[in-house]
Design a protein around this motif. Structure first.
Motif, PDB file in Angstrom:
ATOM      1  N   LYS A  87       0.845  -1.194   0.000  1.00 54.38           N
ATOM      2  CA  LYS A  87       0.000   0.000   0.000  1.00 54.38           C
ATOM      3  C   LYS A  87       0.879   1.241   0.000  1.00 54.38           C
ATOM      4  N   VAL A  88       0.291   2.360  -0.381  1.00 58.76           N
ATOM      5  CA  VAL A  88       0.989   3.643  -0.364  1.00 58.76           C
ATOM      6  C   VAL A  88       0.788   4.268   1.011  1.00 58.76           C
ATOM      7  N   LEU A  89       1.896   4.513   1.723  1.00 58.54           N
ATOM      8  CA  LEU A  89       1.814   5.142   3.044  1.00 58.54           C
ATOM      9  C   LEU A  89       1.592   6.644   2.947  1.00 58.54           C
ATOM     10  N   TRP A  90       2.335   7.288   2.049  1.00 60.50           N
ATOM     11  CA  TRP A  90       2.212   8.736   1.887  1.00 60.50           C
ATOM     12  C   TRP A  90       2.762   9.171   0.536  1.00 60.50           C
ATOM     13  N   THR A  91       2.303  10.320   0.094  1.00 64.65           N
ATOM     14  CA  THR A  91       2.907  11.044  -1.025  1.00 64.65           C
ATOM     15  C   THR A  91       3.058  12.493  -0.583  1.00 64.65           C
ATOM     16  N   GLU A  92       3.903  13.230  -1.285  1.00 65.43           N
ATOM     17  CA  GLU A  92       4.159  14.625  -0.903  1.00 65.43           C
ATOM     18  C   GLU A  92       2.868  15.430  -0.846  1.00 65.43           C
ATOM     19  N   LYS A  93       2.760  16.283   0.158  1.00 66.10           N
ATOM     20  CA  LYS A  93       1.587  17.154   0.291  1.00 66.10           C
ATOM     21  C   LYS A  93       1.770  18.451  -0.486  1.00 66.10           C
ATOM     22  N   GLU A  94       3.016  18.902  -0.568  1.00 64.42           N
ATOM     23  CA  GLU A  94       3.332  20.124  -1.309  1.00 64.42           C
ATOM     24  C   GLU A  94       3.730  19.724  -2.720  1.00 64.42           C
ATOM     25  N   GLY A  95       2.939  20.081  -3.689  1.00 65.72           N
ATOM     26  CA  GLY A  95       3.224  19.680  -5.072  1.00 65.72           C
ATOM     27  C   GLY A  95       2.725  18.273  -5.334  1.00 65.72           C
ATOM     28  N   VAL A  96       2.755  17.884  -6.592  1.00 65.97           N
ATOM     29  CA  VAL A  96       2.222  16.576  -6.979  1.00 65.97           C
ATOM     30  C   VAL A  96       3.325  15.525  -7.031  1.00 65.97           C
ATOM     31  N   THR A  97       2.910  14.301  -6.849  1.00 65.84           N
ATOM     32  CA  THR A  97       3.772  13.152  -7.108  1.00 65.84           C
ATOM     33  C   THR A  97       3.227  12.491  -8.360  1.00 65.84           C
ATOM     34  N   ILE A  98       4.097  12.310  -9.351  1.00 67.62           N
ATOM     35  CA  ILE A  98       3.710  11.674 -10.607  1.00 67.62           C
ATOM     36  C   ILE A  98       4.409  10.323 -10.675  1.00 67.62           C
ATOM     37  N   TRP A  99       3.592   9.267 -10.729  1.00 65.88           N
ATOM     38  CA  TRP A  99       4.069   7.897 -10.838  1.00 65.88           C
ATOM     39  C   TRP A  99       3.817   7.414 -12.260  1.00 65.88           C
ATOM     40  N   LEU A 100       4.698   6.598 -12.777  1.00 63.35           N
ATOM     41  CA  LEU A 100       4.449   5.873 -14.011  1.00 63.35           C
ATOM     42  C   LEU A 100       4.493   4.404 -13.632  1.00 63.35           C
ATOM     43  N   ALA A 101       3.363   3.728 -13.803  1.00 67.32           N
ATOM     44  CA  ALA A 101       3.260   2.317 -13.416  1.00 67.32           C
ATOM     45  C   ALA A 101       3.079   1.465 -14.665  1.00 67.32           C
ATOM     46  N   VAL A 102       3.854   0.395 -14.743  1.00 68.90           N
ATOM     47  CA  VAL A 102       3.754  -0.562 -15.842  1.00 68.90           C
ATOM     48  C   VAL A 102       3.322  -1.888 -15.234  1.00 68.90           C
ATOM     49  N   PHE A 103       2.149  -2.344 -15.636  1.00 67.06           N
ATOM     50  CA  PHE A 103       1.606  -3.610 -15.158  1.00 67.06           C
ATOM     51  C   PHE A 103       1.821  -4.651 -16.254  1.00 67.06           C
ATOM     52  N   TYR A 104       2.408  -5.778 -15.882  1.00 62.74           N
ATOM     53  CA  TYR A 104       2.719  -6.796 -16.881  1.00 62.74           C
ATOM     54  C   TYR A 104       2.475  -8.178 -16.284  1.00 62.74           C
ATOM     55  N   GLY A 105       2.335  -9.166 -17.156  1.00 67.42           N
ATOM     56  CA  GLY A 105       1.954 -10.518 -16.760  1.00 67.42           C
ATOM     57  C   GLY A 105       2.985 -11.231 -15.915  1.00 67.42           C
ATOM     58  N   HIS A 106       2.544 -12.336 -15.341  1.00 66.57           N
ATOM     59  CA  HIS A 106       3.387 -13.200 -14.524  1.00 66.57           C
ATOM     60  C   HIS A 106       4.555 -13.714 -15.366  1.00 66.57           C
ATOM     61  N   GLN A 107       5.745 -13.622 -14.822  1.00 65.22           N
ATOM     62  CA  GLN A 107       6.927 -14.133 -15.522  1.00 65.22           C
ATOM     63  C   GLN A 107       7.130 -15.598 -15.146  1.00 65.22           C
ATOM     64  N   HIS A 108       7.205 -16.470 -16.138  1.00 65.26           N
ATOM     65  CA  HIS A 108       7.394 -17.895 -15.884  1.00 65.26           C
ATOM     66  C   HIS A 108       8.876 -18.217 -15.763  1.00 65.26           C
ATOM     67  N   SER A 109       9.218 -18.940 -14.725  1.00 66.63           N
ATOM     68  CA  SER A 109      10.594 -19.390 -14.561  1.00 66.63           C
ATOM     69  C   SER A 109      10.690 -20.819 -15.087  1.00 66.63           C
ATOM     70  N   PRO A 110      11.901 -21.325 -15.331  1.00 63.23           N
ATOM     71  CA  PRO A 110      12.032 -22.707 -15.803  1.00 63.23           C
ATOM     72  C   PRO A 110      11.363 -23.705 -14.849  1.00 63.23           C
ATOM     73  N   ALA A 111      11.296 -23.381 -13.558  1.00 63.05           N
ATOM     74  CA  ALA A 111      10.653 -24.279 -12.596  1.00 63.05           C
ATOM     75  C   ALA A 111       9.144 -24.378 -12.817  1.00 63.05           C
ATOM     76  N   ASP A 112       8.548 -23.361 -13.482  1.00 63.65           N
ATOM     77  CA  ASP A 112       7.108 -23.363 -13.764  1.00 63.65           C
ATOM     78  C   ASP A 112       6.751 -24.339 -14.877  1.00 63.65           C
ATOM     79  N   SER A 113       7.728 -24.767 -15.659  1.00 62.91           N
ATOM     80  CA  SER A 113       7.446 -25.619 -16.830  1.00 62.91           C
ATOM     81  C   SER A 113       7.113 -27.027 -16.451  1.00 62.91           C
TER      82      SER A 113
END
Length: 113
Positions: A87-113
């Protein structure tokens, strides 16, 4: 498609803003604008996708269910595995916080095969 991540920033952010920049069946890229926001007191983000996030402006802090806390300042990034409760605990109160989030699929490891 072209654009600028810093375009159309609101003067005041009363509610956190989540905007999809790119969305496909394999990846989602989202701009998040925060100003003094945090996650609700109760509950955790528990996402099906992995999330890579970078702070482009401002700062914020992420708390993980195991008690680990990571402070992210401008330029800092973090990779959060799927189902890693956080969870997000805090972001700056003075001015904005700009996040860039990249959501991507589950990465399979050789053990998953």
């Amino acid at each position: 498609m072209t654009g600028n991540i810093f375009d159309a920033l609101p003067a005041e952010v009363s509610n956190e803003i989540f905007e999809d920049i790119v969305r496909t069946s394999h990846v989602r890229i989202e701009r998040i604008i925060s100003q003094g926001h945090s996650s609700p007191e109760v509950g955790w983000y528990d996402q099906d996708e992995n999330e890579w996030v970078v702070v482009l402006e401002g700062a914020g802090s992420i708390l993980f269910e195991d008690g680990r806390q990571v402070v992210l300042n401008k330029g800092d990034y973090l990779d959060i595995p799927a189902h890693c409760k956080h969870k997000v605990l805090w972001t700056e109160k003075e001015g904005v916080t700009i996040w860039l989030a990249v959501f991507y699929g589950h990465q399979h490891s050789p053990a998953d095969s």
